[in-house]
Design a protein around this motif. Structure first.
Motif, PDB file in Angstrom:
ATOM      1  N   ARG A   1       8.088  -1.968   3.285  1.00  0.00           N
ATOM      2  CA  ARG A   1       6.893  -1.986   2.444  1.00  0.00           C
ATOM      3  C   ARG A   1       5.732  -2.515   3.291  1.00  0.00           C
ATOM      4  N   PHE A   2       4.632  -1.789   3.312  1.00  0.00           N
ATOM      5  CA  PHE A   2       3.531  -2.094   4.224  1.00  0.00           C
ATOM      6  C   PHE A   2       2.265  -2.498   3.465  1.00  0.00           C
ATOM      7  N   SER A   3       1.589  -3.523   3.995  1.00  0.00           N
ATOM      8  CA  SER A   3       0.279  -3.908   3.505  1.00  0.00           C
ATOM      9  C   SER A   3      -0.512  -4.488   4.669  1.00  0.00           C
ATOM     10  N   ARG A   4      -1.795  -4.615   4.511  1.00  0.00           N
ATOM     11  CA  ARG A   4      -2.639  -5.103   5.609  1.00  0.00           C
ATOM     12  C   ARG A   4      -2.649  -6.634   5.614  1.00  0.00           C
ATOM     13  N   LEU A   5      -2.563  -7.212   6.802  1.00  0.00           N
ATOM     14  CA  LEU A   5      -2.710  -8.653   6.943  1.00  0.00           C
ATOM     15  C   LEU A   5      -4.183  -9.027   6.817  1.00  0.00           C
ATOM     16  N   HIS A   6      -4.440 -10.206   6.250  1.00  0.00           N
ATOM     17  CA  HIS A   6      -5.826 -10.688   6.155  1.00  0.00           C
ATOM     18  C   HIS A   6      -6.356 -10.973   7.563  1.00  0.00           C
ATOM     19  N   ARG A   7      -7.566 -10.542   7.815  1.00  0.00           N
ATOM     20  CA  ARG A   7      -8.206 -10.786   9.112  1.00  0.00           C
ATOM     21  C   ARG A   7      -9.390 -11.714   8.931  1.00  0.00           C
TER      22      ARG A   7
ATOM     23  N   GLU B   1       0.808  -1.218   0.000  1.00  0.00           N
ATOM     24  CA  GLU B   1       0.000   0.000   0.000  1.00  0.00           C
ATOM     25  C   GLU B   1       0.841   1.268   0.000  1.00  0.00           C
ATOM     26  N   PHE B   2       1.940   1.227   0.733  1.00  0.00           N
ATOM     27  CA  PHE B   2       2.916   2.315   0.682  1.00  0.00           C
ATOM     28  C   PHE B   2       4.206   1.812   1.314  1.00  0.00           C
ATOM     29  N   GLY B   3       5.251   2.582   1.144  1.00  0.00           N
ATOM     30  CA  GLY B   3       6.534   2.175   1.697  1.00  0.00           C
ATOM     31  C   GLY B   3       7.324   3.356   2.219  1.00  0.00           C
ATOM     32  N   ILE B   4       8.399   3.047   2.908  1.00  0.00           N
ATOM     33  CA  ILE B   4       9.349   4.049   3.374  1.00  0.00           C
ATOM     34  C   ILE B   4      10.753   3.523   3.099  1.00  0.00           C
ATOM     35  N   ASN B   5      11.577   4.327   2.474  1.00  0.00           N
ATOM     36  CA  ASN B   5      12.989   4.019   2.303  1.00  0.00           C
ATOM     37  C   ASN B   5      13.782   4.872   3.288  1.00  0.00           C
ATOM     38  N   TYR B   6      14.397   4.214   4.265  1.00  0.00           N
ATOM     39  CA  TYR B   6      15.232   4.929   5.234  1.00  0.00           C
ATOM     40  C   TYR B   6      16.646   5.030   4.671  1.00  0.00           C
TER      41      TYR B   6
ATOM     42  N   ILE C   1      -0.477  -5.592  10.413  1.00  0.00           N
ATOM     43  CA  ILE C   1       0.233  -5.039   9.262  1.00  0.00           C
ATOM     44  C   ILE C   1       1.345  -5.992   8.846  1.00  0.00           C
ATOM     45  N   HIS C   2       1.421  -6.245   7.537  1.00  0.00           N
ATOM     46  CA  HIS C   2       2.518  -7.045   6.997  1.00  0.00           C
ATOM     47  C   HIS C   2       3.657  -6.122   6.586  1.00  0.00           C
ATOM     48  N   LEU C   3       4.825  -6.361   7.143  1.00  0.00           N
ATOM     49  CA  LEU C   3       6.030  -5.623   6.755  1.00  0.00           C
ATOM     50  C   LEU C   3       6.875  -6.519   5.885  1.00  0.00           C
ATOM     51  N   GLU C   4       7.187  -6.054   4.690  1.00  0.00           N
ATOM     52  CA  GLU C   4       8.185  -6.714   3.852  1.00  0.00           C
ATOM     53  C   GLU C   4       9.423  -5.823   3.824  1.00  0.00           C
ATOM     54  N   ARG C   5      10.554  -6.412   4.105  1.00  0.00           N
ATOM     55  CA  ARG C   5      11.825  -5.666   4.073  1.00  0.00           C
ATOM     56  C   ARG C   5      12.926  -6.636   3.685  1.00  0.00           C
ATOM     57  N   THR C   6      13.611  -6.333   2.606  1.00  0.00           N
ATOM     58  CA  THR C   6      14.616  -7.266   2.083  1.00  0.00           C
ATOM     59  C   THR C   6      16.042  -6.777   2.304  1.00  0.00           C
ATOM     60  N   GLN C   7      16.218  -5.581   2.834  1.00  0.00           N
ATOM     61  CA  GLN C   7      17.572  -5.073   3.058  1.00  0.00           C
ATOM     62  C   GLN C   7      17.534  -3.988   4.125  1.00  0.00           C
ATOM     63  N   THR C   8      18.679  -3.809   4.777  1.00  0.00           N
ATOM     64  CA  THR C   8      18.787  -2.783   5.822  1.00  0.00           C
ATOM     65  C   THR C   8      20.119  -2.060   5.719  1.00  0.00           C
ATOM     66  N   LEU C   9      20.145  -0.855   6.230  1.00  0.00           N
ATOM     67  CA  LEU C   9      21.391  -0.111   6.349  1.00  0.00           C
ATOM     68  C   LEU C   9      22.362  -0.846   7.264  1.00  0.00           C
ATOM     69  N   ALA C  10      21.832  -1.435   8.337  1.00  0.00           N
ATOM     70  CA  ALA C  10      22.685  -2.179   9.271  1.00  0.00           C
ATOM     71  C   ALA C  10      23.362  -3.354   8.595  1.00  0.00           C
TER      72      ALA C  10
ATOM     73  N   LEU D   1      13.188  -6.421  15.495  1.00  0.00           N
ATOM     74  CA  LEU D   1      11.979  -6.186  16.283  1.00  0.00           C
ATOM     75  C   LEU D   1      10.837  -5.612  15.456  1.00  0.00           C
ATOM     76  N   ASP D   2      11.158  -5.055  14.293  1.00  0.00           N
ATOM     77  CA  ASP D   2      10.138  -4.355  13.508  1.00  0.00           C
ATOM     78  C   ASP D   2       9.011  -5.272  13.040  1.00  0.00           C
TER      79      ASP D   2
END
Length: 230
Positions: free
Chosen positions: A222-228, A165-170, A204-213, A194-195
């Motif tokens: 990348r954020f999307s809603r989990l099925h309920r 649905e939307f994302g954030i690039n840190y 909320i489903h978080l997809e993240r394939t890489q980190t600065l760390a 922990l995220d």
């Protein structure tokens, strides 16, 4: 000379200490069985003492005007636990599992309706508009000059074939900066881990394939809603 706690964090100290005590109580069995520690009361006191140190080290990034201030309040305390357990020879993977499982257990103490409502608020158009505004401010030269220890990030709109649905690039991470200053780089990935539960427990489903760390150019949230059910 004793270092001072920034007044903004001093206001939140009681809540941070209470949250830490709750996590330590939730970790009691794991500290005994997985970390193979015996004097748990001493370990808990060492963590609380280290939290007092961490509080003096936390960078001020704008207080209530910055959404990342709340992130520092929620997660920086985990540095205290990691530092103490490392000193006692607990392997990093064990520290990671203890922190992640106690974090999730603590999150689940909140009623499901409240957690899911918080998730709905995070995914709402109003919050997305707020995130766009905060992201645009974070990249400005004036903000970075005033708050050099803050995060720097971009809001990411989905393309026609994207499933989020939307994302954030840190592009710059406040925790990476903190870890670099205070010798916590080895335990930094534990904080990143922990995220996933933090979002999943809110629906909320978080997809993240890489980190600065991990050495990447940015963290790709990348954020999307989990099925309920129901």
């Amino acid at each position: 000379m004793n270092k001072m706690i920034h007044p903004f964090y001093a206001q939140h100290r009681d809540a941070m200490e209470a949250a830490m005590r709750q996590r330590l109580d939730l970790a009691d069995t794991m500290l005994r069985e997985r970390a193979q520690l015996t004097d748990i009361d001493t370990i808990k006191q060492e963590v609380m003492d280290e939290l007092a140190v961490v509080l003096t080290q936390m960078p001020y990034v704008g207080g209530t005007a910055s959404r990342m201030s709340e992130v520092f309040i929620r997660l920086t305390g985990f540095m205290a636990t990691s530092r103490v357990l490392q000193r006692h020879g607990v392997p990093l993977p064990v520290i990671r599992d203890i922190e992640r499982e106690t974090h999730k257990a603590q999150l689940l103490t909140m009623p499901e309706t409240e957690r899911l409502a918080a998730g709905d608020q995070f995914m709402s158009p109003e919050n997305q508009a707020f995130l766009r505004e905060q992201a645009a401010k974070s990249v400005t030269a004036s903000h970075q000059a005033e708050f050099p220890e803050d995060f720097v990030y971009d809001f990411v709109e989905p393309g026609p074939n994207d499933g989020f649905e939307f994302g954030i690039n840190y592009r710059a991470c406040g925790f990476c900066k903190f870890a670099g200053r205070h010798g916590d780089k080895e335990i930094l990935p534990n904080i990143c881990g922990l995220d996933f539960d933090a979002y999943a427990t809110r629906g909320i489903h978080l997809e993240r394939t890489q980190t600065l760390a991990g050495g990447a150019s940015h963290c790709n949230f990348r954020f999307s809603r989990l099925h309920r059910d129901g």
